[in-house]
Enzyme design. Structure first.
Site, PDB file in Angstrom:
ATOM      1  CG  PHE A   1     -13.093  -6.271  -9.916  1.00  0.00           C
ATOM      2  CD1 PHE A   1     -12.545  -5.062 -10.309  1.00  0.00           C
ATOM      3  CD2 PHE A   1     -12.355  -7.426 -10.111  1.00  0.00           C
ATOM      4  CE1 PHE A   1     -11.275  -5.002 -10.888  1.00  0.00           C
ATOM      5  CE2 PHE A   1     -11.099  -7.382 -10.693  1.00  0.00           C
ATOM      6  CZ  PHE A   1     -10.552  -6.163 -11.075  1.00  0.00           C
TER       7      PHE A   1
ATOM      8  N   GLY B   1      -0.112  -5.313   6.420  1.00  0.00           N
ATOM      9  CA  GLY B   1       0.444  -4.117   5.818  1.00  0.00           C
ATOM     10  C   GLY B   1       1.324  -3.361   6.773  1.00  0.00           C
TER      11      GLY B   1
ATOM     12  CD  GLN C   1      -7.764  -3.147   8.946  1.00  0.00           C
ATOM     13  OE1 GLN C   1      -8.929  -3.499   8.875  1.00  0.00           O
ATOM     14  NE2 GLN C   1      -6.922  -3.294   7.949  1.00  0.00           N
TER      15      GLN C   1
ATOM     16  N   PRO D   1     -22.885  -7.447 -13.549  1.00  0.00           N
ATOM     17  CG  PRO D   1     -24.467  -9.124 -13.120  1.00  0.00           C
ATOM     18  CD  PRO D   1     -24.335  -7.637 -13.272  1.00  0.00           C
ATOM     19  CG  ASN D   2     -20.889  -7.706 -19.797  1.00  0.00           C
ATOM     20  OD1 ASN D   2     -20.694  -8.794 -20.322  1.00  0.00           O
ATOM     21  ND2 ASN D   2     -20.448  -6.569 -20.325  1.00  0.00           N
TER      22      ASN D   2
ATOM     23  CB  THR E   1     -11.265  -5.491   8.539  1.00  0.00           C
ATOM     24  OG1 THR E   1     -10.352  -4.767   7.702  1.00  0.00           O
ATOM     25  CG2 THR E   1     -11.258  -6.953   8.149  1.00  0.00           C
TER      26      THR E   1
ATOM     27  CG  ASP F   1      -1.963  -1.137   1.122  1.00  0.00           C
ATOM     28  OD1 ASP F   1      -2.310  -1.543  -0.008  1.00  0.00           O
ATOM     29  OD2 ASP F   1      -2.403  -1.625   2.179  1.00  0.00           O
TER      30      ASP F   1
ATOM     31  CG  ASP G   1      -7.590  -5.811  -1.711  1.00  0.00           C
ATOM     32  OD1 ASP G   1      -8.765  -6.231  -1.799  1.00  0.00           O
ATOM     33  OD2 ASP G   1      -7.195  -5.071  -0.778  1.00  0.00           O
TER      34      ASP G   1
END
Length: 243
Positions: free
Chosen positions: A65, A217, A197, A69-70, A126, A13, A62
């Site tokens: 998405f 991370g 978190q 759907p397409n 999270t 990151d 990561d």
């Protein structure tokens, strides 16, 4: 220590490709995979994935998405062509989205003779808890949503989920598939700051609970000695696996 090392995913990151590649080279001997998320992918594009894969690294893409759907299925095809080992979608995108993505990835991998990545679903970030959910109008508890999304992912032929370490046992008891992967962020030691978190756990606790991969991370990348920090986590995981 090798089995535990393979379970460690270091989150790259960072804000540019040079920083990411430097971290990769520094930590590749102590981590089994590297996560490329929204910040780095937006800054450096798909070439950073190609570079790390070309150097023999394994990548967890990561990007979470979440679209019709397409569109998500098409994105999954491109992730497959990039050579990633794992990528994720949001389970809240629905069963049709997940099924079509899983099918498209399998068909592309077979047709083009390339490795099929594991496709996993994000259950609940999270950074979210019951209070956060209530703030956006969702009156179900985090644990209930995680269970629902994990079952939906399994029914959609996905390979697993991303989930908080605190829900690992819940998912294991709710999903029948024995090889259902659980990738777990939110790993902190007792002395680490939680940052943003909310639902965290130590590496040893997460492994004992049944996590397949741990995404770490800042406890590694912000450490004074990053290699030693990564090795410390691997040692903790090794001890947990041997108990």
């Amino acid at each position: 220590m090798q089995n535990a090392q393979n379970k460690l995913i270091v989150a790259l990151d960072v804000e540019n490709a040079d920083s990411a590649l430097a971290l990769f080279e520094e930590l590749r001997s102590v981590a089994g995979m590297f996560k490329i998320g929204s910040q780095l992918f937006t800054a450096a594009g798909p070439n950073i994935v190609r570079e790390i894969v070309a150097k023999g690294g394994r990548v967890f893409l990561d990007l979470k998405f979440h679209d019709i759907p397409n569109t998500v299925a098409a994105a999954g095809v491109e992730a497959t062509r990039l050579g990633v080992s794992i990528f994720n979608v949001h389970a809240s995108g629905g069963v049709e989205m997940m099924k079509r993505t899983a099918d498209a990835v399998s068909e592309t991998a077979e047709r083009e003779g390339i490795a099929r990545p594991k496709v996993i679903a994000v259950t609940l970030l999270t950074s979210m808890d019951d209070e956060t959910l209530g703030g956006i109008g969702i009156d179900r508890a985090a644990r209930q949503l995680v269970t629902h999304f994990a079952r939906a992912a399994a029914d959609s032929a996905l390979d697993g989920v991303v989930a908080s370490p605190q829900e690992i046992g819940l998912i294991r008891s709710s999903v029948a598939q024995q090889k259902f992967l659980i990738v777990t962020p939110g790993i902190r030691s007792a002395t680490d700051a939680a940052n943003d978190q909310r639902r965290t756990m130590t590496a040893a606790e997460a492994v004992r609970a049944g996590a397949d991969y741990l995404v770490v991370g800042r406890p590694i990348t912000a450490a004074v000695n990053r290699i030693e920090a990564a090795r410390g986590i691997v040692v903790d995981m090794t001890k947990a696996l041997s108990n």
